[in-house]
Design an enzyme around this catalytic site. Sequence first.
Site, short mmCIF file in Angstrom:
data_model
loop_
_atom_site.label_atom_id
_atom_site.label_comp_id
_atom_site.label_asym_id
_atom_site.label_seq_id
_atom_site.Cartn_x
_atom_site.Cartn_y
_atom_site.Cartn_z
N HIS A 397 0.85 -1.19 0.00
CA HIS A 397 0.00 0.00 0.00
C HIS A 397 0.88 1.23 0.00
O HIS A 397 1.94 1.24 0.62
CB HIS A 397 -0.91 0.02 1.24
CG HIS A 397 -2.03 1.00 1.10
ND1 HIS A 397 -1.92 2.30 1.50
CD2 HIS A 397 -3.26 0.85 0.56
CE1 HIS A 397 -3.06 2.92 1.22
NE2 HIS A 397 -3.89 2.07 0.66
N GLU A 450 -7.79 -5.30 -0.25
CA GLU A 450 -8.32 -6.13 -1.33
C GLU A 450 -8.19 -7.62 -1.09
O GLU A 450 -8.94 -8.41 -1.64
CB GLU A 450 -7.59 -5.78 -2.65
CG GLU A 450 -7.59 -4.32 -3.01
CD GLU A 450 -8.92 -3.88 -3.58
OE1 GLU A 450 -9.95 -4.42 -3.16
OE2 GLU A 450 -8.90 -2.99 -4.44
N1 ACO Z 1 4.04 -7.40 -4.61
C1 ACO Z 1 5.37 -7.42 -4.79
N2 ACO Z 1 6.15 -6.32 -4.65
C2 ACO Z 1 5.54 -5.17 -4.34
C3 ACO Z 1 4.15 -5.08 -4.15
C4 ACO Z 1 3.40 -6.27 -4.29
N3 ACO Z 1 2.07 -6.28 -4.12
N4 ACO Z 1 3.81 -3.81 -3.85
C5 ACO Z 1 4.96 -3.11 -3.86
N5 ACO Z 1 6.00 -3.94 -4.14
C6 ACO Z 1 7.41 -3.57 -4.21
C7 ACO Z 1 7.74 -2.95 -5.55
O1 ACO Z 1 8.12 -3.91 -6.49
C8 ACO Z 1 8.87 -2.03 -5.18
O2 ACO Z 1 10.03 -2.80 -5.06
P1 ACO Z 1 11.44 -2.20 -5.59
O3 ACO Z 1 11.74 -1.06 -4.66
O4 ACO Z 1 12.36 -3.37 -5.48
O5 ACO Z 1 11.20 -1.74 -7.01
C9 ACO Z 1 8.51 -1.56 -3.76
O6 ACO Z 1 7.67 -2.58 -3.22
C10 ACO Z 1 7.78 -0.24 -3.74
O7 ACO Z 1 6.74 -0.29 -4.72
P2 ACO Z 1 6.02 0.99 -5.29
O8 ACO Z 1 5.44 0.65 -6.63
O9 ACO Z 1 6.89 2.20 -5.19
O10 ACO Z 1 4.86 1.16 -4.25
P3 ACO Z 1 3.64 2.11 -4.43
O11 ACO Z 1 3.44 2.80 -3.15
O12 ACO Z 1 3.77 2.96 -5.63
O13 ACO Z 1 2.49 1.04 -4.75
C11 ACO Z 1 0.61 -0.32 -4.70
C12 ACO Z 1 1.40 0.77 -3.96
C13 ACO Z 1 0.27 0.16 -6.11
C14 ACO Z 1 -0.68 -0.62 -3.96
C15 ACO Z 1 1.49 -1.60 -4.79
O14 ACO Z 1 1.79 -2.06 -3.49
C16 ACO Z 1 0.85 -2.70 -5.64
O15 ACO Z 1 1.02 -2.70 -6.84
N6 ACO Z 1 0.12 -3.65 -4.99
C17 ACO Z 1 -0.57 -4.69 -5.73
C18 ACO Z 1 -1.90 -4.19 -6.27
C19 ACO Z 1 -2.94 -4.00 -5.19
O16 ACO Z 1 -3.08 -4.81 -4.29
N7 ACO Z 1 -3.68 -2.89 -5.31
C20 ACO Z 1 -4.72 -2.53 -4.35
C21 ACO Z 1 -4.28 -1.40 -3.48
S1 ACO Z 1 -5.44 -1.00 -2.21
C22 ACO Z 1 -6.51 0.10 -2.96
O17 ACO Z 1 -6.19 0.83 -3.84
C23 ACO Z 1 -7.86 0.10 -2.48
#
Ligand code: ACO
Length: 512
Positions: A397, A450
């Site tokens: 998140h 989710e």
């Molecule tokens: N699985 C694996 N790795 C992840 C995940 C995940 N679900 N989420 C973040 N990471 C990792 C990224 O790969 C990144 O790693 P790196 O630094 O080695 O490149 C690091 O964590 C940071 O990721 P960001 O993309 O900068 O995190 P951001 O804050 O932008 O993303 C998000 C948040 C979009 C929710 C992300 O965690 C994600 O894609 N999750 C999966 C989709 C999901 O569950 N969405 C629902 C969100 S809840 C809502 O909106 C109601």
Amino acid sequence: MAADAKRTVADIMSRPVVTATPDETVSAAADRMRAQSVGSVVVVDGDRALGILTERDLVRLAAAGADPGTQVAAWMTAEPDHVAPDAEAGAAFASLAEHGYRHIPVVDDGRLVGIVSMRDLMRIAQIQPAESLAHEVPRGLEGVVVAETQIGDVRGLEGFYHYRQYNAVELAEIRTLEDVWYLLFHGDLPSSTQRDDFADEVRPLRMIPPAVKAALPEIARVANGAPPLDLLRTTVSLLGASLGYRPSLDVDHDELRAEALRVCAVVPTLLCALHRLQHGDTPIDPDPDLPYAANYLYMMLGEVPTPEHARAVEQYLISTIDHGFNASTFTARVITSTGADLAAAVVGAIGALSGPLHGGAPSRALQMLDEIGTIENADPWIRAAVERGDRLMGFGHRVYKVDDPRSVMLRSVAERLGGPKLDFAEQVEQLAVEILGELKPGRKLYTNVEFYAGIVMDACGVPRDMFTPTFASSRVIGWSAHVLEQAADNRLIRPSAHYAGPPPPQPVPSAA
Ligand code: ACO
């Protein structure tokens, strides 16, 4: 301009720093913070920074019911991160935003020389030219404060979020959706008379206006199996146009509120009707005797649900009404800031919500569980996915760096309901958190709303293609509350971008 872009921390920091000693009481330190109008004190031994005590720590202390007479040392963050006075101001901003801090001590050669607060940085941000501002803002606007709101907030480091002045999880535990809807629109929970009046006002608005209802079969036919949220986008647009919604700039609060109420009331009916039409079933009119969630399941599935299922879905719906400046809410506010009508804001917000990184994840989370299949397969499957760079759906998140409180609540709702997928989901959750901790150290990735949303909805008979639409059916209340707030005190939201293409102006070649 160049001087602005190269501002150093020393140029913008505040000094002298308001300090405390580790052995004084929190209450004495809090008094000093109030008297000096600062949000933190740096805890010092001579001129060495030992820790920092912030407003957040005071909130934590109050929430824990702890004695304010305890020593500062027990509540401060020890060995806080710091910046050097000659660091570029942008670096300080990035550090604050990245960690979610509001204050960061400035340390020179081990000596405390100042403090930089988010407030200092916002002040210079306002006087900087757009070109350098673009450098200052972290990617994805992480941590950037773009507005004031009285609707609610998310505290990512505490795993806490609230609607107005109330803990959102507590509201989901003991209140009805209609009560929380009233709270978001009016600022406080309803009295029993207000509750009855509100129910009377909303009930007829659940009906789809005849002209829109007549168009639904054709919309469902032409959309040819597209996701229900795409159809909803089209239908809300049609609804606003057919009801003559006017630009928010031209209408007063009462008219905008009436439009908002109507959209919020009818969206669940529209979604269920579109879903049924897509599956060759006849839409079902709302039952005026059923409360919100029971009526929603009834219109979707054609049977009055058990009280357990209705309550579980209602708790999910309450927990997703609002959540700070998430992407769809921000979208709704941007559109409203242009003076566009309420339907336009909701249509844009639906578009933002439909993305898999935002609201499109719950069905994908269940799909992931299906693909994993067995617990023996979980470890290699998850490892391979993360090593490939895939996202585990339902994990991570932007704001929460601890357990998402919605996920914690929904896990307990799922446990109450039971069901065949629960044990497996809990085992996968545990394993995934461990593997993410190992392969993505320091990222603090836990389940988000989710993951268990899918489990709860599945146990209540909600089909997968209605997971994200169900999310939309309650989030529309949050979007609308934000539209009302934005319209009440509006300024066009119009940021800038840092141009990174070939340097202009290049001579324009004549057409070949
Ligand atoms: N699985 C694996 N790795 C992840 C995940 C995940 N679900 N989420 C973040 N990471 C990792 C990224 O790969 C990144 O790693 P790196 O630094 O080695 O490149 C690091 O964590 C940071 O990721 P960001 O993309 O900068 O995190 P951001 O804050 O932008 O993303 C998000 C948040 C979009 C929710 C992300 O965690 C994600 O894609 N999750 C999966 C989709 C999901 O569950 N969405 C629902 C969100 S809840 C809502 O909106 C109601």
